[in-house]
Scaffold this motif. Structure first.
Motif, short mmCIF file in Angstrom:
data_model
loop_
_atom_site.label_atom_id
_atom_site.label_comp_id
_atom_site.label_asym_id
_atom_site.label_seq_id
_atom_site.Cartn_x
_atom_site.Cartn_y
_atom_site.Cartn_z
N LYS A 41 0.86 -1.18 0.00
CA LYS A 41 0.00 0.00 0.00
C LYS A 41 0.90 1.23 0.00
O LYS A 41 1.88 1.27 0.74
CB LYS A 41 -0.90 0.00 1.24
CG LYS A 41 -1.66 1.29 1.46
CD LYS A 41 -2.42 1.27 2.78
CE LYS A 41 -3.06 2.62 3.07
NZ LYS A 41 -3.79 2.62 4.37
N PHE A 42 0.58 2.21 -0.85
CA PHE A 42 1.33 3.46 -0.84
C PHE A 42 0.41 4.60 -1.24
O PHE A 42 -0.62 4.41 -1.88
CB PHE A 42 2.56 3.39 -1.76
CG PHE A 42 2.26 3.01 -3.19
CD1 PHE A 42 2.04 3.98 -4.15
CD2 PHE A 42 2.22 1.67 -3.57
CE1 PHE A 42 1.76 3.64 -5.46
CE2 PHE A 42 1.96 1.32 -4.88
CZ PHE A 42 1.73 2.29 -5.83
N ASP A 43 0.80 5.81 -0.84
CA ASP A 43 -0.05 7.00 -1.01
C ASP A 43 0.03 7.55 -2.42
O ASP A 43 1.02 7.39 -3.14
CB ASP A 43 0.35 8.08 -0.01
CG ASP A 43 0.05 7.68 1.43
OD1 ASP A 43 -0.88 6.89 1.63
OD2 ASP A 43 0.78 8.14 2.34
N THR A 44 -1.03 8.25 -2.81
CA THR A 44 -1.05 9.01 -4.05
C THR A 44 -0.67 10.46 -3.74
O THR A 44 -0.70 10.88 -2.57
CB THR A 44 -2.44 8.97 -4.70
OG1 THR A 44 -3.40 9.51 -3.77
CG2 THR A 44 -2.83 7.54 -5.04
N PRO A 45 -0.28 11.25 -4.75
CA PRO A 45 -0.01 12.67 -4.50
C PRO A 45 -1.21 13.37 -3.86
O PRO A 45 -2.36 13.04 -4.17
CB PRO A 45 0.28 13.22 -5.90
CG PRO A 45 0.79 12.03 -6.66
CD PRO A 45 0.00 10.87 -6.15
N LYS A 46 -0.96 14.32 -2.99
CA LYS A 46 -2.04 14.97 -2.24
C LYS A 46 -3.01 15.72 -3.13
O LYS A 46 -4.17 15.89 -2.77
CB LYS A 46 -1.43 15.92 -1.20
CG LYS A 46 -0.67 15.21 -0.10
CD LYS A 46 -0.15 16.20 0.94
CE LYS A 46 0.58 15.47 2.06
NZ LYS A 46 1.10 16.40 3.08
N ASP A 47 -2.55 16.18 -4.28
CA ASP A 47 -3.43 16.95 -5.15
C ASP A 47 -3.89 16.13 -6.37
O ASP A 47 -4.29 16.69 -7.39
CB ASP A 47 -2.76 18.24 -5.61
CG ASP A 47 -1.40 18.01 -6.26
OD1 ASP A 47 -0.85 16.89 -6.11
OD2 ASP A 47 -0.87 18.94 -6.90
N VAL B 72 -4.96 10.85 -15.39
CA VAL B 72 -5.32 12.16 -15.94
C VAL B 72 -6.63 12.64 -15.35
O VAL B 72 -7.63 11.90 -15.33
CB VAL B 72 -5.43 12.09 -17.48
CG1 VAL B 72 -5.80 13.46 -18.05
CG2 VAL B 72 -4.12 11.60 -18.08
N SER B 73 -6.65 13.86 -14.86
CA SER B 73 -7.86 14.57 -14.44
C SER B 73 -8.67 13.75 -13.44
O SER B 73 -8.12 12.94 -12.68
CB SER B 73 -8.69 14.93 -15.68
OG SER B 73 -9.63 15.94 -15.39
N GLY B 74 -9.99 13.95 -13.37
CA GLY B 74 -10.84 13.24 -12.44
C GLY B 74 -11.39 14.16 -11.36
O GLY B 74 -11.14 15.37 -11.34
N THR C 90 -7.67 19.32 -13.22
CA THR C 90 -6.86 19.04 -14.41
C THR C 90 -5.53 18.37 -14.08
O THR C 90 -4.80 17.99 -14.99
CB THR C 90 -6.56 20.35 -15.17
OG1 THR C 90 -5.85 21.25 -14.29
CG2 THR C 90 -7.85 21.01 -15.64
N ASN C 91 -5.23 18.20 -12.80
CA ASN C 91 -3.93 17.63 -12.40
C ASN C 91 -3.75 16.23 -12.98
O ASN C 91 -4.66 15.40 -12.94
CB ASN C 91 -3.82 17.57 -10.88
CG ASN C 91 -3.86 18.95 -10.25
OD1 ASN C 91 -3.74 19.96 -10.95
ND2 ASN C 91 -4.00 19.02 -8.95
N ALA D 211 -8.47 21.14 -19.86
CA ALA D 211 -9.75 21.40 -19.18
C ALA D 211 -10.09 20.21 -18.31
O ALA D 211 -9.76 19.07 -18.65
CB ALA D 211 -10.87 21.65 -20.20
N PRO D 212 -10.74 20.43 -17.15
CA PRO D 212 -11.07 19.30 -16.27
C PRO D 212 -12.13 18.40 -16.89
O PRO D 212 -13.03 18.86 -17.57
CB PRO D 212 -11.59 20.00 -15.00
CG PRO D 212 -12.05 21.33 -15.46
CD PRO D 212 -11.17 21.73 -16.59
#
Length: 296
Positions: free
Chosen positions: A148-154, A172-174, A185-186, A205-206
């Motif tokens: 188990k590992f974390d995803t980026p905070k944003d 992509v996006s979400g 859009t991150n 665009a998101p």
């Protein structure tokens, strides 16, 4: 007088020839018509008999399948696998389900990809008020949840656009956050060997749940829902990527057809046809093709 009589005889002879020819033609026509009727009747009879024979054979085959697949106990209850007559005669292997160990957490609207013997399960909802921000990893070799590992905070927590090349996973996006929050859009990539994240240029665009696919070194993103969640997007962007990193900024491509429905996009194939690219889409049981002219 002799000439006049000779002329009348010629006329009578010609009339008799005409009557004879018409009679002969009529008889031939009647004979052909009667033969046609006889042939048609025989064909129909043969067809009906064939259908009846096939039905009998199908019923016998179905009964044999029922006898093979299921058996009755003393109370008359059928045990085992019993198929309906509709599917009993379809040749296919029997696939058996095997229960895996339960997932570490409940998850809705997450995303998963398999790379070699590992299954990576990304983010998703725990419930309407709680979203996950991590990745669970399942090992098919020993049937265990091994990491188990974390995803980026944003990074988004649901409705992702995801693609992989067999090592790097592109996200992509979400939607970011719980409930029905806005899309962002991150965009990121994950190196599954080092478990390191890399930031990609943000999508122009998101989008909620855009279709995402790698194609000849370019990451294509299209469709999905716009910021208001119910308006279908028809935009199509691509970006050159290599080893999990972007080689340029996003490029606008030919948009997808407007008559394809909203969110539930599923890209089922990319085909190369000369200098044309054919992208096939499946949405709610409807198949469409979008022919893209462009550079390789």
């Amino acid at each position: 007088m002799s000439k006049l009589g000779f002329g009348q005889n010629n006329k009578q002879y010609g009339l008799m020839k005409l009557v004879f020819a018409l009679s002969l033609a009529t008889l031939v026509g009647i004979a052909l018509f009667a033969r046609f009727l006889g042939t048609s009747s025989s064909s129909i009879s043969f067809t009906n008999q064939s259908i009846a024979d096939n039905n009998v054979a199908s019923d016998n085959h179905t009964n044999q399948d029922h006898q093979k697949e299921g058996s009755e106990d003393k109370n008359g209850n059928v045990e085992g696998r019993v198929l309906s007559a509709t599917f009993a005669d379809l040749p296919a292997p029997e696939l058996e389900w095997e229960q895996m160990p339960s997932a570490p957490v409940p998850r809705l609207d997450g995303y998963s990809v398999q790379i070699k013997n590992l299954l990576y399960v990304f983010v998703g909802y725990r419930n309407l008020d709680h979203v996950h921000s991590h990745v669970d990893v399942y090992n098919f070799s020993d049937n265990t949840w091994c990491d188990k590992f974390d995803t980026p905070k944003d990074m988004a927590n649901s409705h992702l656009g995801v693609a992989t090349d067999g090592r790097y996973v592109y996200i992509v996006s979400g939607q970011y956050g719980a409930q029905c929050r806005t899309a962002i859009t991150n965009s990121f990539s994950l190196d599954t060997e080092t478990r390191k994240w890399h930031r990609l240029p943000p999508l122009p665009a998101p989008r909620y749940a855009p279709a995402t696919q790698l194609w000849r070194g370019r990451l294509h993103v299209m469709g999905g829902s716009k910021e208001n969640r119910h308006t279908p997007g028809v935009d199509h962007w691509s970006i050159a990527v290599k080893n999990g990193k972007a080689l340029e900024e996003w490029r606008t491509e030919i948009p997808i057809p407007r008559h394809i429905g909203p969110v539930s996009w599923s890209m089922i194939g990319f085909l190369s046809l000369g200098v044309k690219r054919v992208i096939s889409w499946l949405n709610l049981g409807r198949l469409f093709s979008s022919v893209l002219e462009g550079k390789r």
